[in-house]
Design an enzyme around this catalytic site. Structure first.
Site, mmCIF file in Angstrom:
data_model
loop_
_atom_site.group_PDB
_atom_site.id
_atom_site.type_symbol
_atom_site.label_atom_id
_atom_site.label_comp_id
_atom_site.label_asym_id
_atom_site.label_seq_id
_atom_site.Cartn_x
_atom_site.Cartn_y
_atom_site.Cartn_z
ATOM 1 N N ASN A 30 0.841 -1.201 0.000
ATOM 2 C CA ASN A 30 0.000 0.000 0.000
ATOM 3 C C ASN A 30 0.871 1.243 0.000
ATOM 4 O O ASN A 30 2.052 1.209 0.392
ATOM 5 C CB ASN A 30 -0.921 0.010 1.218
ATOM 6 C CG ASN A 30 -0.174 0.184 2.523
ATOM 7 O OD1 ASN A 30 0.317 -0.793 3.096
ATOM 8 N ND2 ASN A 30 -0.067 1.403 3.008
ATOM 9 N N CYS A 31 0.305 2.344 -0.472
ATOM 10 C CA CYS A 31 0.913 3.651 -0.294
ATOM 11 C C CYS A 31 -0.005 4.439 0.624
ATOM 12 O O CYS A 31 -0.777 3.847 1.384
ATOM 13 C CB CYS A 31 1.113 4.351 -1.634
ATOM 14 S SG CYS A 31 -0.427 4.692 -2.525
ATOM 15 N N MET A 32 0.022 5.747 0.544
ATOM 16 C CA MET A 32 -0.775 6.555 1.463
ATOM 17 C C MET A 32 -2.273 6.347 1.268
ATOM 18 O O MET A 32 -3.037 6.308 2.236
ATOM 19 C CB MET A 32 -0.438 8.038 1.283
ATOM 20 C CG MET A 32 -1.074 8.940 2.326
ATOM 21 S SD MET A 32 -0.640 10.680 2.089
ATOM 22 C CE MET A 32 1.129 10.601 2.348
ATOM 23 N N THR A 33 -2.698 6.200 0.013
ATOM 24 C CA THR A 33 -4.137 6.145 -0.253
ATOM 25 C C THR A 33 -4.584 4.906 -1.018
ATOM 26 O O THR A 33 -5.774 4.699 -1.178
ATOM 27 C CB THR A 33 -4.571 7.372 -1.072
ATOM 28 O OG1 THR A 33 -3.856 7.381 -2.325
ATOM 29 C CG2 THR A 33 -4.300 8.664 -0.331
ATOM 30 N N ARG A 34 -3.663 4.072 -1.519
ATOM 31 C CA ARG A 34 -4.039 2.990 -2.427
ATOM 32 C C ARG A 34 -3.631 1.613 -1.906
ATOM 33 O O ARG A 34 -2.576 1.449 -1.293
ATOM 34 C CB ARG A 34 -3.382 3.175 -3.800
ATOM 35 C CG ARG A 34 -3.596 4.529 -4.434
ATOM 36 C CD ARG A 34 -2.943 4.574 -5.815
ATOM 37 N NE ARG A 34 -2.686 5.935 -6.245
ATOM 38 C CZ ARG A 34 -2.047 6.268 -7.348
ATOM 39 N NH1 ARG A 34 -1.589 5.321 -8.148
ATOM 40 N NH2 ARG A 34 -1.845 7.529 -7.681
#
Length: 459
Positions: A30-34
């Site tokens: 994951n990244c910050m939003t995905r």
């Protein structure tokens, strides 16, 4: 009423089912939003089903990676829940030819030129984002405390407080090159300690005491550009020596030879080259913004979102850092921030026009974080799927970027925050202009989107 944990578990389970089950997942992160997923067999994916899930605000594909926008904070929780559900089952017996074809098709269809290399370059700086954010916000606090109309005589009465805050906020820049050297070595596949050493050599104050070819050496010349060049060479040489040297002496001779050869070439060739490129970048960007005014600002902000979609925006990261290192402020980031602000105006227009209840719900959830500078839920969940609102957002961003450039607004941070929070890091005397730019950009994005319209999706 379902708790947040119940909703997270439910969404994780639903996504896992629709990507083909645990045995079809080859990579999960994951990244910050995905939520980012790579699979063995793309034919097992139910993308339409995933995009209709409550909690999924958008979808994008980069290379062979499927990315589902679920929002800040939620992405990490959903991925953690998915990992708990995984049992490490073996991959399905899909043929290697099918997998290879899927990867090749995905790369040829979705990858922008140089996006892979630029993504690797951005990976050097992404781990530094929390430090950049902390530094910028502390500098913003210092600016507020220095204003008598806000903090009174605090700055004069308690100078040590401002002094300590200055140390806290400036620490990242004192060790910037070292951190970049360590991260670059990790990304390029070399020894992280050696990467830090190479950066330390380039930044050593003792260089100023040495004269080479009739000129005194300049500590830190070339900034992060020089560090990237030198560490890339170091990693390449380290790997080659590991292959060539006998195992019995490789552990001793490899770091010795790598340091001597790389450091020599760095001082004689790579650091001066990095200095020329660094100066050209910093002066060139400042000159373009200073002389280009409205036109340059409009182009930069208006084209930024397409760059984000293609991944090419990651090549701008070293430029942000160079601007701060060279001039102490960054005029580029506030201009580009207007691209995300235009999304907010476009989304408000869509919210007021659409009759789709689910779309309204997505917008209500994505607007607050969009105002705070996290635009992915709005881009991939609202404007981009609808088409024309995305163009309206770009045009709105262009209006704001033109004004921000004309007003010469700059920030003390490199990257990491955007939108309304960026106002806390704007240089003294330009904060109100930045806030005016936000307001005008929201209105412009709204007006363009309202005028252009869109095809309202059916329920």
């Amino acid at each position: 009423m379902a708790t947040a944990m119940d909703k997270t578990q439910l969404l994780a389970t639903q996504i896992l089912q629709r990507v083909g089950g645990e045995s079809n997942i080859s990579k999960l992160e994951n990244c910050m939003t995905r939520v980012r997923v790579e699979v063995h067999d793309e034919q097992l994916l139910d993308l339409k089903g995933i995009q209709t899930l409550d909690g999924v605000k958008g979808y994008i594909k980069q290379g062979e990676q499927h990315q589902f926008v679920v929002g800040p904070g939620a992405a990490a929780k959903v991925v953690d829940a998915m990992r708990e559900l995984l049992s490490g089952a073996p991959a399905p017996a899909a043929s290697q030819d099918l997998i290879a074809r899927n990867k090749a098709d995905a790369k040829s269809k979705y990858s922008a030129p140089m996006s892979g290399a630029l993504r690797q370059l951005a990976n050097v700086f992404i781990p530094l984002i929390p430090a950049f954010i902390a530094s910028g916000l502390i500098m913003g606090i210092i600016n507020l405390l220095k204003r008598p109309d806000i903090a009174g005589s605090l700055a004069l009465d308690y100078p040590n407080i401002l002094g300590l805050l200055g140390i806290f906020g400036g620490a990242i820049f004192a060790i910037m090159n070292i951190l970049v050297g360590v991260n670059a070595a990790r990304v390029f596949g070399g020894s992280q300690a050696m990467g830090g050493v190479m950066a330390g050599i380039l930044s050593s104050p003792a260089l100023a005491q040495i004269t080479l070819f009739g000129e005194a050496l300049q500590p830190g010349r070339g900034g992060v550009i020089a560090v990237l060049f030198v560490v890339a060479l170091m990693c390449w040489l380290e790997k080659r020596l590991r292959q060539w040297l006998p195992e019995s002496v490789e552990l001793i001779l490899n770091p010795l030879i790598t340091t001597l050869i790389t450091a020599t070439l760095a001082i004689v060739i790579l650091q001066p080259l990095g200095g020329v490129i660094s100066d050209a970048i910093a002066h060139g960007v400042n000159l373009a913004i200073d002389k280009g005014g409205l036109v340059v600002g409009a182009i930069l902000a208006g084209t930024f979102l397409p760059l984000v979609l293609s991944g090419l925006h990651q090549g701008l990261v070293p430029i942000h850092v160079e601007l701060i290192q060279a001039h102490g402020s960054n005029p580029l980031l506030p201009i580009l921030a207007m691209a995300g602000v235009g999304q907010v105006g476009a989304a408000i227009a869509v919210y007021m026009k659409t009759r789709n209840a689910r779309l309204k719900k997505v917008i209500k959830g994505a607007l607050p974080v969009g105002i705070l500078g996290i635009g992915e839920p709005l881009i991939f969940g609202v404007t981009l799927p609808l088409g024309r609102p995305f163009i309206g957002a770009c045009l709105g961003g262009a209006v704001g970027g033109a004004l921000i450039c004309y007003w010469k607004v700059a920030t003390v941070i490199t990257f990491g925050i955007s939108g309304l929070p960026l106002a806390l890091t704007i240089v003294s005397g330009k904060v109100m202009l930045y806030l005016a730019g936000i307001l005008i950009t929201v209105l412009a994005g709204f007006i363009f989107t309202w005028m252009m319209g869109f095809n309202d999706p059916e329920e």
